[in-house]
Design an enzyme around this catalytic site. Structure first.
Site, PDB file in Angstrom:
ATOM      1  N   ASP A 162    -114.789 -10.639 -69.996  1.00  0.00           N
ATOM      2  CA  ASP A 162    -115.953 -11.234 -69.615  1.00  0.00           C
ATOM      3  C   ASP A 162    -116.563 -10.443 -68.378  1.00  0.00           C
ATOM      4  O   ASP A 162    -115.811  -9.672 -68.027  1.00  0.00           O
ATOM      5  CB  ASP A 162    -115.755 -12.779 -69.114  1.00  0.00           C
ATOM      6  CG  ASP A 162    -117.205 -13.509 -69.125  1.00  0.00           C
ATOM      7  OD1 ASP A 162    -118.226 -13.078 -69.423  1.00  0.00           O
ATOM      8  OD2 ASP A 162    -117.106 -14.680 -68.961  1.00  0.00           O
TER       9      ASP A 162
HETATM   10  C1  BGC Z   1    -120.563 -15.066 -69.630  1.00  0.00           C
HETATM   11  C2  BGC Z   1    -120.038 -14.803 -71.108  1.00  0.00           C
HETATM   12  C3  BGC Z   1    -121.132 -13.875 -71.569  1.00  0.00           C
HETATM   13  C4  BGC Z   1    -121.184 -12.569 -70.769  1.00  0.00           C
HETATM   14  C5  BGC Z   1    -122.129 -11.512 -71.043  1.00  0.00           C
HETATM   15  C6  BGC Z   1    -120.923 -13.847 -68.648  1.00  0.00           C
HETATM   16  O1  BGC Z   1    -121.471 -14.203 -67.484  1.00  0.00           O
HETATM   17  O2  BGC Z   1    -119.737 -15.763 -68.871  1.00  0.00           O
HETATM   18  O3  BGC Z   1    -120.203 -15.934 -71.879  1.00  0.00           O
HETATM   19  O4  BGC Z   1    -120.727 -13.459 -72.955  1.00  0.00           O
HETATM   20  O5  BGC Z   1    -121.787 -13.003 -69.671  1.00  0.00           O
HETATM   21  O6  BGC Z   1    -123.276 -11.890 -71.540  1.00  0.00           O
END
Ligand code: BGC
Length: 692
Positions: free
Chosen positions: A252
């Site tokens: 993440d």
């Molecule tokens: C979120 C993810 C997401 C990622 C990229 C993060 O803050 O938790 O779900 O895919 O950002 O956008």
């Protein structure tokens, strides 16, 4: 010396498996350590984001950088459980709404549409499949997942992911694992025992990966003291060794890992920039702290997945820009919204009869807002959003509409007095629930140049805001029947006011066509068929312990309908609750056990005078020697029936899905004995048992 320009290892559509394998080995042989490590992270996001004035999704983001010299392309990522978080894509109802459809075929078609919109916007890695478990309705990102039940999560997430992958876009399941709270997500340490982990929090991930979803995004939070992005037990022992996963794992974003040894633990890609890997990983390899084969392993995991997709023949000849939010996808968004709306209560006021409705009061600030969900990574910016007010004005003509909201209750009451029926649209926005956005990060929110307050995060309350309850009360006191539409990502408690509502619907965040869908449901052009993918309590104390600021929290075996059943507590609305404008009957439940599966047949009929869809939910209860949820969903299906039509349906449950986790052997074990099989249609519930 080899001429570095002579290689072109770029993927080719239609290439054979042999070519792919040879090419990957040639890339690994040819690439330098720095080039290989370069593949293991995204690159350029921070600069791009600032250059785009922090407009999230202004371009695809590199989530793995490829090797330019050798022709290995980057992985181009875009997010979005409710559509493609890029450009002006189709905004579908949020994931929780789609969970309420219990319709895997529809979810697969939505996946295909998202896959096409990804390709039309130059992306090949989708972050759309969020299948974290709804442990507690206050979870800010509840709207991004499908509900509280592991089997349902696995089936729906698999359908979306496989749909996306039909267009040769890699789908990612996220966030692996135990990411069921928001505000504390970067630090919270989730403690859990082996049975709860494997029986409750992981089965849906395994189901999606077994079905062929290609990639995994790790979670921010910790599991038993270690961050999930560098957790050997999760990323290697469970994911690779026990489950046999062969795709790649990416982190993440921004704070998903903390040490270069994450790669030894089983992570393949750091996103969105090489903050922890990159040069630090090269140094760790050179110092002998990380073995070179670990780097090669990560490269192979990435390349095998990437090339399998990038070399496959496309189902479409081309992916023109006009596909994005084109008429077919907008119609699909409307279909999904209609199928997701849950009719919670109805004293007979619905469906509305146009001939008897002279005027309708459309009340509440949310009736006029384009409110498609939170403002975090899943935000989609569709070309239009049909609000409830716009849809009803269009349908009835502006003269038939009276308006008002909670800011001026006297005016709203006057409107209700002048109308035959009142609709109050109540609930939440990105302010009260969603991905947590700190004040300093706008993520493309309309900026007035001043510092903003944080928005989103875990909900502080499970009730409707007080001003909205006051509006419902005041309008109900006029004697005009009140229909309440609840806009929210998960459960909202209704105890304080439900007695005053003639009908209650849960409409979730219904996407770009949500207003039209609600109007169609209210006037009976569409028959409600959504069923709650979570339990609505009478009292918040009936849910598990939740602390949005927790540093440590224990997730145990009990939440959702399993916990209500164990505790002997009646919920307000059970998991699977939902009403229809027609009546269904169910009969003849039979169970046949084969060597590997249960085959369950039952007949469902439409006894009313309108066409309608029914979902059949099949639960299994164990023999009782091992303590488990008294009954657990193991299969479901959805059928469309004309008036008078009957259909016999068969549901299949693999016996392996009835096993429990044996914590002494760290494996799965079948408990022989009598199993109870319950099938719930709309209203009816049939039960039988089978000795296994
Ligand atoms: C979120 C993810 C997401 C990622 C990229 C993060 O803050 O938790 O779900 O895919 O950002 O956008």
């Amino acid at each position: 010396m080899t001429d570095p320009t002579q290689h072109d290892f770029a993927p080719r559509r239609g290439a054979s498996d042999a070519w792919i394998s040879e090419t990957i080995e040639a890339i690994i042989a040819e690439a330098t350590l720095a080039e290989k490590v370069g593949m293991l992270s995204g690159r350029g996001f921070f600069a791009d984001f600032v250059a785009d004035d922090k407009l999230w999704g202004a371009r695809p983001y590199r989530a793995g950088s490829g090797i330019e010299r050798l022709g290995v392309p980057p992985l181009w990522f875009s997010d979005g459980p409710r559509g493609v978080a890029r450009g002006q894509s189709t905004c579908f109802p949020c994931t929780m709404a789609r969970g309420a459809t219990f319709d895997t075929d529809l979810e697969m078609r939505i996946g295909e549409a998202m896959g096409k919109e990804m390709r039309a916007q130059d992306c090949d890695l989708s972050g759309a499949v969020c299948i974290n478990l709804l442990r507690h309705p206050a979870w800010g990102r509840a709207q991004e997942t499908y509900g509280e039940d592991p089997h349902h999560l696995g089936a729906m997430g698999t359908a979306l992911g496989l749909g996306i992958q039909t267009q040769n876009v890699m789908a990612t399941v996220k966030h692996f694992a135990l990411n069921s709270m928001e505000n504390a997500r970067f630090r919270v340490d989730v403690r859990i025992d082996e049975r709860a982990l494997h029986e409750i929090y992981l089965p849906h991930f395994k189901a999606a990966l077994d079905a062929g979803i290609a990639t995994v995004m790790s979670a921010y939070n910790k599991l038993d003291g270690e961050y999930c992005g560098q957790h050997h037990g999760l990323l290697t022992d469970i994911l690779r060794t026990e489950w046999g996963f062969s795709g790649f794992v990416h982190s993440d974003w921004v704070m998903g890992l903390y040490k270069p040894y994450a790669v030894s633990a089983g992570l393949d890609i750091e996103n969105p920039e090489p903050q922890i890997l990159g040069d630090k990983l090269v140094a760790a390899v050179e110092a002998g702290h990380v073995a070179p084969w670990v780097i090669d392993r990560a490269c192979r995991n990435i390349l095998h997945t990437q090339y399998r997709f990038a070399c496959a023949e496309d189902p479409c000849e081309a992916y023109p820009a006009e596909l994005v939010a084109g008429p077919a996808h907008v119609a699909l968004a409307r279909e999904a919204a209609e199928k997701s709306i849950v009719l919670l209560e109805n004293d007979g006021v619905l469906p509305l009869d146009r001939a008897k409705i002279g005027r309708i009061a459309v009340l509440g600030k949310l009736a006029v807002q384009a409110n498609t969900g939170d403002r975090g990574s899943s935000r989609v910016r569709p070309p239009h959003v049909v609000t409830t007010l716009a849809a009803l004005s269009e349908r009835l003509g502006p003269d038939a509409i009276l308006t008002g909201d909670e800011d001026d209750i006297a005016a709203a009451v006057a409107a209700a007095r002048g109308a035959d029926v009142a609709l109050v649209v109540a609930g939440y926005t990105a302010r009260e629930e969603g991905e947590y956005i700190p004040g300093e990060l706008t993520l493309g929110q309309e900026s007035d140049g001043t510092r903003r307050a944080a928005i989103g995060g875990d909900r502080l309350s499970l009730d409707l805001p007080a001003a909205q309850v006051a509006l419902i009360d005041a309008v109900a006191a006029t004697g005009t029947p009140v229909i309440v539409a609840i806009v929210a990502g998960s459960a909202v408690l209704v105890e304080g006011w439900r007695g005053r509502a003639a009908a209650i619907l849960q409409t979730f965040y219904a996407g770009m066509e949500g207003g039209t869908a609600l109007a169609n449901i209210l006037f009976g052009d569409a028959n409600p068929s959504g069923r709650l993918p979570f339990t609505v309590a009478r009292d918040p104390a009936h849910y598990p312990f939740f602390d949005r600021d927790a540093d440590t929290i224990r997730y145990d075996y009990w939440h959702g309908y399993g916990k209500f059943a164990r505790d002997g507590v009646e919920p307000r609305y059970r998991f699977g609750h939902g009403l229809s404008y027609t009546r269904f009957g169910q009969r003849a439940l039979h169970v046949r056990a084969t060597a590997t599966a249960l085959e369950i047949t039952t007949t469902i009929s439409n006894l009313g005078d309108r066409a309608g869809d029914a979902s059949l939910l099949c639960y299994v209860g164990g023999p009782g020697g091992i303590e488990r949820w008294p009954r657990m969903l193991k299969a479901f299906t959805r059928v469309s029936l004309q008036p008078g039509e009957a259909r016999t349906v068969t549901l299949t449950i693999a016996l392996d899905d009835l096993r429990y986790r044996d914590t002494a052997a760290h494996g799965w074990r079948f408990e022989p004995g009598d199993y109870r099989i319950t099938v719930c249609g709309f209203g009816d519930m049939l039960e039988t048992s089978v000795r296994l």
